[in-house]
Design an enzyme around this catalytic site. Sequence first.
Site, mmCIF file in Angstrom:
data_model
loop_
_atom_site.group_PDB
_atom_site.id
_atom_site.type_symbol
_atom_site.label_atom_id
_atom_site.label_comp_id
_atom_site.label_asym_id
_atom_site.label_seq_id
_atom_site.Cartn_x
_atom_site.Cartn_y
_atom_site.Cartn_z
ATOM 1 N N TYR A 79 0.889 -1.217 0.016
ATOM 2 C CA TYR A 79 0.029 -0.263 0.139
ATOM 3 C C TYR A 79 1.035 1.320 -0.254
ATOM 4 O O TYR A 79 1.994 1.209 0.424
ATOM 5 C CB TYR A 79 -0.900 -0.008 1.132
ATOM 6 C CG TYR A 79 -0.406 0.364 2.523
ATOM 7 C CD1 TYR A 79 -0.570 1.551 3.134
ATOM 8 C CD2 TYR A 79 0.445 -0.681 3.305
ATOM 9 C CE1 TYR A 79 0.188 2.111 4.407
ATOM 10 C CE2 TYR A 79 1.104 -0.359 4.440
ATOM 11 C CZ TYR A 79 0.892 1.095 5.202
ATOM 12 O OH TYR A 79 1.459 1.216 6.218
ATOM 13 N N ARG A 115 8.458 4.233 -4.867
ATOM 14 C CA ARG A 115 8.580 3.523 -3.572
ATOM 15 C C ARG A 115 7.377 2.067 -3.748
ATOM 16 O O ARG A 115 7.720 0.971 -3.457
ATOM 17 C CB ARG A 115 8.088 3.927 -2.253
ATOM 18 C CG ARG A 115 8.267 3.180 -0.995
ATOM 19 C CD ARG A 115 8.176 3.883 0.345
ATOM 20 N NE ARG A 115 6.955 4.581 0.443
ATOM 21 C CZ ARG A 115 6.708 5.178 1.673
ATOM 22 N NH1 ARG A 115 7.526 5.477 2.667
ATOM 23 N NH2 ARG A 115 5.450 5.584 1.724
ATOM 24 N N ARG A 166 -7.413 -20.145 -2.049
ATOM 25 C CA ARG A 166 -6.282 -19.989 -0.903
ATOM 26 C C ARG A 166 -5.172 -20.792 -1.057
ATOM 27 O O ARG A 166 -5.350 -22.308 -0.400
ATOM 28 C CB ARG A 166 -6.884 -19.814 0.460
ATOM 29 C CG ARG A 166 -5.973 -19.187 1.734
ATOM 30 C CD ARG A 166 -6.756 -19.263 2.975
ATOM 31 N NE ARG A 166 -5.828 -18.698 4.012
ATOM 32 C CZ ARG A 166 -5.060 -19.458 4.593
ATOM 33 N NH1 ARG A 166 -4.511 -20.655 4.513
ATOM 34 N NH2 ARG A 166 -4.241 -18.548 5.389
ATOM 35 N N HIS A 221 -0.812 -20.647 0.031
ATOM 36 C CA HIS A 221 0.478 -19.929 0.496
ATOM 37 C C HIS A 221 1.421 -19.672 -0.539
ATOM 38 O O HIS A 221 1.791 -18.191 -0.922
ATOM 39 C CB HIS A 221 1.298 -20.576 1.528
ATOM 40 C CG HIS A 221 0.666 -20.445 2.853
ATOM 41 N ND1 HIS A 221 -0.538 -21.214 3.066
ATOM 42 C CD2 HIS A 221 0.701 -19.741 3.997
ATOM 43 C CE1 HIS A 221 -0.653 -20.792 4.397
ATOM 44 N NE2 HIS A 221 -0.045 -20.008 4.732
ATOM 45 N N LYS A 224 6.514 -1.951 2.137
ATOM 46 C CA LYS A 224 5.199 -1.272 2.517
ATOM 47 C C LYS A 224 4.203 -2.307 2.360
ATOM 48 O O LYS A 224 3.217 -2.005 1.667
ATOM 49 C CB LYS A 224 5.023 0.282 1.992
ATOM 50 C CG LYS A 224 4.054 1.006 2.740
ATOM 51 C CD LYS A 224 4.081 2.476 2.249
ATOM 52 C CE LYS A 224 3.277 3.307 2.989
ATOM 53 N NZ LYS A 224 3.768 3.506 4.654
ATOM 54 N N GLU A 275 11.735 2.936 14.605
ATOM 55 C CA GLU A 275 10.588 3.887 13.928
ATOM 56 C C GLU A 275 9.332 3.675 14.777
ATOM 57 O O GLU A 275 9.193 2.946 15.632
ATOM 58 C CB GLU A 275 10.477 3.648 12.423
ATOM 59 C CG GLU A 275 10.030 2.379 12.031
ATOM 60 C CD GLU A 275 9.794 2.202 10.847
ATOM 61 O OE1 GLU A 275 9.827 2.876 9.809
ATOM 62 O OE2 GLU A 275 9.702 0.860 10.229
ATOM 63 N N LEU A 333 11.069 1.718 7.144
ATOM 64 C CA LEU A 333 10.653 2.108 6.286
ATOM 65 C C LEU A 333 11.259 3.382 5.532
ATOM 66 O O LEU A 333 11.165 4.209 6.246
ATOM 67 C CB LEU A 333 9.135 2.253 6.223
ATOM 68 C CG LEU A 333 8.549 2.418 4.865
ATOM 69 C CD1 LEU A 333 8.603 1.392 4.027
ATOM 70 C CD2 LEU A 333 6.971 3.069 5.108
#
Length: 285
Positions: free
Chosen positions: A33, A52, A100, A102, A149, A182, A207
């Site tokens: 995101y 990014r 579903r 992995h 991210k 952070e 990040l």
Amino acid sequence: MARIAYVNGRYLDLREASVNIEDRGYQLSDGIYEVCEIRDGALVDWPRHRARLKRSLGEVRIAMPMGEAALTAVLHEVMRRNRVHYGLIYLQVTRGVAHREHSFPSPSVKPSLVVTAKNLSFAKNEAQAAHGIAVITLPENRWPRVDIKSVALLPNVLAKQQAKEQGAYEAWFVDRDGFVTEGSSSNAWIVTKSGTIVTRSADSGILPGITRAVLQEVLAALQMRFEERPFTPQEAEEAAEAFVTAATQIVMPVVKIDGKPIGNGVPGPIAAKLRSHFHGFSTFS
């Protein structure tokens, strides 16, 4: 006015917008995101956020959902339809919809894209900056690849909630060596009593914040002393000032850490100066 979301090619009323139950972002946190500030009806530092986004997608091997120009157009359209003059835009790209498992699905599965935007209160943000925020410190418990991210934010959510329950706004993670990494949703900074501005290097453990990167340009232009190095919570408590940076917080003064006042317990002049100069170094699109 109803809010509008973009979901996989359609602009929908937020109350009707939805994703498939087998979207890998929902089931496996398999997605990336970005959050971008909107100011004066324009996207702030979007080229940096876009770069990014591409990097994070590349690290987890998810394809860009569309071309860069098309994606930028979608963001502007979501911003326009929601009439956001000051606020934020959120975009999320997942690996797509598949049964579903992995392991990665078939290459034919297309990435999913969701974009939303919302108005924020400029007055509320400025009032918060005028009073400053409190932070707490917590042991680092996230996966090592925080440079990506990812939408997998459960440790951040729990840290933010613990801060809230203790009357603070933000939580700073502390690594096993005793250094601040952070915040749960921000980068952490201090100003030493000699006037040097310090933040951890983005080489590992954090990040690479977009606001962080722009602020480094501000510091260089203003010829202010700056160091990239780790610092401890104790050093932060003894600092002249502290602050956090994030897309919607810009430069937000920290006046208390773990219940102890920083400096004289009010926002300091350096944080205020950096906040006032910040957008002069941003790009608007």
